[in-house]
Write a protein that holds these residues in place. Sequence first.
Motif, PDB file in Angstrom:
ATOM      1  N   ILE A  55       0.839  -1.209   0.000  1.00  0.00           N
ATOM      2  CA  ILE A  55       0.000   0.000   0.000  1.00  0.00           C
ATOM      3  C   ILE A  55       0.869   1.251   0.000  1.00  0.00           C
ATOM      4  O   ILE A  55       0.599   2.213  -0.715  1.00  0.00           O
ATOM      5  N   ARG A  56       1.937   1.221   0.779  1.00  0.00           N
ATOM      6  CA  ARG A  56       2.813   2.402   0.841  1.00  0.00           C
ATOM      7  C   ARG A  56       3.392   2.718  -0.544  1.00  0.00           C
ATOM      8  O   ARG A  56       3.414   3.873  -0.970  1.00  0.00           O
ATOM      9  N   LEU A  57       3.833   1.688  -1.242  1.00  0.00           N
ATOM     10  CA  LEU A  57       4.403   1.918  -2.574  1.00  0.00           C
ATOM     11  C   LEU A  57       3.345   2.482  -3.526  1.00  0.00           C
ATOM     12  O   LEU A  57       3.646   3.327  -4.376  1.00  0.00           O
ATOM     13  N   LEU A  58       2.113   2.019  -3.370  1.00  0.00           N
ATOM     14  CA  LEU A  58       1.033   2.580  -4.208  1.00  0.00           C
ATOM     15  C   LEU A  58       0.800   4.046  -3.838  1.00  0.00           C
ATOM     16  O   LEU A  58       0.637   4.901  -4.711  1.00  0.00           O
ATOM     17  N   GLN A  59       0.825   4.340  -2.541  1.00  0.00           N
ATOM     18  CA  GLN A  59       0.585   5.725  -2.098  1.00  0.00           C
ATOM     19  C   GLN A  59       1.611   6.686  -2.694  1.00  0.00           C
ATOM     20  O   GLN A  59       1.290   7.811  -3.054  1.00  0.00           O
ATOM     21  N   ILE A  60       2.863   6.238  -2.784  1.00  0.00           N
ATOM     22  CA  ILE A  60       3.894   7.156  -3.289  1.00  0.00           C
ATOM     23  C   ILE A  60       4.147   6.973  -4.785  1.00  0.00           C
ATOM     24  O   ILE A  60       5.081   7.538  -5.349  1.00  0.00           O
ATOM     25  N   GLY A  61       3.313   6.151  -5.415  1.00  0.00           N
ATOM     26  CA  GLY A  61       3.409   6.011  -6.875  1.00  0.00           C
ATOM     27  C   GLY A  61       4.591   5.184  -7.351  1.00  0.00           C
ATOM     28  O   GLY A  61       5.029   5.307  -8.489  1.00  0.00           O
ATOM     29  N   ALA A  62       5.122   4.313  -6.479  1.00  0.00           N
ATOM     30  CA  ALA A  62       6.294   3.531  -6.882  1.00  0.00           C
ATOM     31  C   ALA A  62       5.876   2.148  -7.388  1.00  0.00           C
ATOM     32  O   ALA A  62       6.267   1.117  -6.831  1.00  0.00           O
ATOM     33  N   PHE A  63       5.116   2.143  -8.455  1.00  0.00           N
ATOM     34  CA  PHE A  63       4.568   0.881  -8.954  1.00  0.00           C
ATOM     35  C   PHE A  63       5.658  -0.050  -9.495  1.00  0.00           C
ATOM     36  O   PHE A  63       5.605  -1.261  -9.306  1.00  0.00           O
ATOM     37  N   ASP A  64       6.657   0.537 -10.151  1.00  0.00           N
ATOM     38  CA  ASP A  64       7.750  -0.286 -10.691  1.00  0.00           C
ATOM     39  C   ASP A  64       8.470  -1.038  -9.573  1.00  0.00           C
ATOM     40  O   ASP A  64       8.836  -2.199  -9.725  1.00  0.00           O
ATOM     41  N   GLU A  65       8.644  -0.346  -8.472  1.00  0.00           N
ATOM     42  CA  GLU A  65       9.298  -0.972  -7.325  1.00  0.00           C
ATOM     43  C   GLU A  65       8.438  -2.128  -6.814  1.00  0.00           C
ATOM     44  O   GLU A  65       8.928  -3.221  -6.539  1.00  0.00           O
ATOM     45  N   LEU A  66       7.145  -1.874  -6.718  1.00  0.00           N
ATOM     46  CA  LEU A  66       6.212  -2.906  -6.235  1.00  0.00           C
ATOM     47  C   LEU A  66       6.337  -4.191  -7.063  1.00  0.00           C
ATOM     48  O   LEU A  66       6.324  -5.295  -6.532  1.00  0.00           O
ATOM     49  N   LEU A  67       6.470  -4.016  -8.372  1.00  0.00           N
ATOM     50  CA  LEU A  67       6.499  -5.191  -9.250  1.00  0.00           C
ATOM     51  C   LEU A  67       7.760  -6.039  -9.112  1.00  0.00           C
ATOM     52  O   LEU A  67       7.812  -7.151  -9.618  1.00  0.00           O
ATOM     53  N   LYS A  68       8.752  -5.516  -8.406  1.00  0.00           N
ATOM     54  CA  LYS A  68       9.975  -6.310  -8.243  1.00  0.00           C
ATOM     55  C   LYS A  68       9.795  -7.391  -7.187  1.00  0.00           C
ATOM     56  O   LYS A  68      10.668  -8.221  -7.000  1.00  0.00           O
ATOM     57  N   HIS A  69       8.695  -7.351  -6.463  1.00  0.00           N
ATOM     58  CA  HIS A  69       8.575  -8.226  -5.295  1.00  0.00           C
ATOM     59  C   HIS A  69       7.508  -9.308  -5.475  1.00  0.00           C
ATOM     60  O   HIS A  69       6.578  -9.153  -6.247  1.00  0.00           O
ATOM     61  N   ASN A  70       7.659 -10.379  -4.697  1.00  0.00           N
ATOM     62  CA  ASN A  70       6.777 -11.543  -4.857  1.00  0.00           C
ATOM     63  C   ASN A  70       5.462 -11.432  -4.068  1.00  0.00           C
ATOM     64  O   ASN A  70       4.613 -12.303  -4.159  1.00  0.00           O
ATOM     65  N   THR A  71       5.313 -10.371  -3.294  1.00  0.00           N
ATOM     66  CA  THR A  71       4.226 -10.291  -2.311  1.00  0.00           C
ATOM     67  C   THR A  71       2.832 -10.601  -2.863  1.00  0.00           C
ATOM     68  O   THR A  71       2.110 -11.417  -2.294  1.00  0.00           O
ATOM     69  N   ILE A  72       2.464  -9.977  -3.978  1.00  0.00           N
ATOM     70  CA  ILE A  72       1.085 -10.174  -4.474  1.00  0.00           C
ATOM     71  C   ILE A  72       0.832 -11.621  -4.886  1.00  0.00           C
ATOM     72  O   ILE A  72      -0.299 -12.093  -4.831  1.00  0.00           O
ATOM     73  N   TRP A  73       1.898 -12.329  -5.269  1.00  0.00           N
ATOM     74  CA  TRP A  73       1.701 -13.711  -5.729  1.00  0.00           C
ATOM     75  C   TRP A  73       1.740 -14.704  -4.569  1.00  0.00           C
ATOM     76  O   TRP A  73       1.407 -15.871  -4.724  1.00  0.00           O
ATOM     77  N   LEU A  74       2.194 -14.263  -3.424  1.00  0.00           N
ATOM     78  CA  LEU A  74       2.165 -15.143  -2.246  1.00  0.00           C
ATOM     79  C   LEU A  74       0.910 -14.915  -1.414  1.00  0.00           C
ATOM     80  O   LEU A  74       0.602 -15.695  -0.510  1.00  0.00           O
TER      81      LEU A  74
END
Lengths: 137, 297
Positions: A55-74
């Motif tokens: 959520i924090r990454l979405l709040q600050i608009g860092a979507f590219d950073e978010l996509l580097k991580h496995n979180t949504i798929w776990l």
Amino acid sequence: MPENTKKELNIKPEEILEIIKDISGQDVYVCYQCGKCTAGCPMSENMDIMPNQIIRLLQIGAFDELLKHNTIWLCASCLTCTSRCPKGVDLARIMEAVRLLLLRQNVAYLNASDIPEEDREELPIQALVGAMRKYSP
Amino acid sequence: MKVNFYPGCTLKTKASNLERTAKASMAILGIELEEMAEWTCCGANFSLANDNIMKMAAPIRNLARAEKVGTELVTICSACYNVLKRANYAVKNDSEKLEKLNLFLEDGKIQDNDDQYHGKVNVLHLLELIKEKIGFDNLKKYIKKPLNGLKVAPYYGCQLIRPQKELEIEDQEAPEILHNLIDALGGDAVDYSMDTECCGSYVEVNRPKEVWLASYRILRQARAAGAKIMITSCPLCLYNLDKHQFDIEKEHSDFKPVPILYFTQLLGLALGLPEEELELNGTKVDPRPVLKESGLL
Ligand code: SF4
Ligand code: SF4
């Protein structure tokens, strides 16, 4: 994160939050980063960034950073975070929205053919149908 | 008494012992689970997308078919329960959604007699049916083989209880229905804090190792609280919790496997179903030694 989800998205960064809001019905700015969602998340131990950080990454608009991580798929869509958030944020829906934003670009995270045959034989159908719904377009 | 019953795909395949033990146990209690004449998969997972209701077409089509038979639909698999009940809640509280889905059902008829849904069906889990139609106190009258204080860990998982606002079956942080069942059968329901923790669900398909860790934490806690056996109503929970126990044992020498049963198998056992009908051979961790030790087989 598998290779195929790293490809360029055809979405302008300024549109991403709008899309997330349309899909999830959630306003990410409501979250005040208390971390209660992460504290109760059964999969957080293996996530490389925590659910509240998504959520924090979405709040600050860092979507590219978010996509580097496995979180949504776990995320197992267990709704523990959703049921406990003191601000009423439905984080499970936000996780789903980020997954769908990618899947709707026709980017599969997992294809049925990627599942080993012996697993396809052994797994309960509900797992296979569920996984295809969460991981493929 | 007959009730309209939705089995779902998994009960027709991997979890056929869940269906058979449920039917046999309910027959003893005077209730016949009568399978719907026509049904399809419910979709296995309730879609969390607000902007697309197409994934609700399957559960709503099933509810429309059920509505022709009566106002109650009973299901057992936790996932089917979750999907049917949440889709039902969504259309009962949003007439525009219902209208759109009905237009789709009209357009995409699978059966000639497929009809509109009017929001009249009440989806019930088998546990609720037992609680409401038989009652846990009354259930004790039917017990032939009380469980002798066997320490059983009730495992609820997610799909049976969350979200509470829509499912309304139990308190999502402190559910009791499986506890009450165990106690009624003469067992001792073990309290442990992980009874509503997720097992990892469909993540198993792609990242089994991560799912083990979730299972390990749940099982370890149940053991520490004294559980000899665990029960669940979800075929995927049973699969995930059972599957990796020997691997866990290899990595953690202090871990002792915990056999897992469907709640209907334990119910059937206490109701006096013969051992062959309980189909106790479906899991990697064999429950029979523990049941023998406790004088139940
Ligand atoms: S619990 Fe709610 S408010 Fe707290 S960090 Fe998570 S989403 Fe934000
Ligand atoms: S829904 Fe996803 S993020 Fe939320 S607690 Fe469950 S696994 Fe974690």
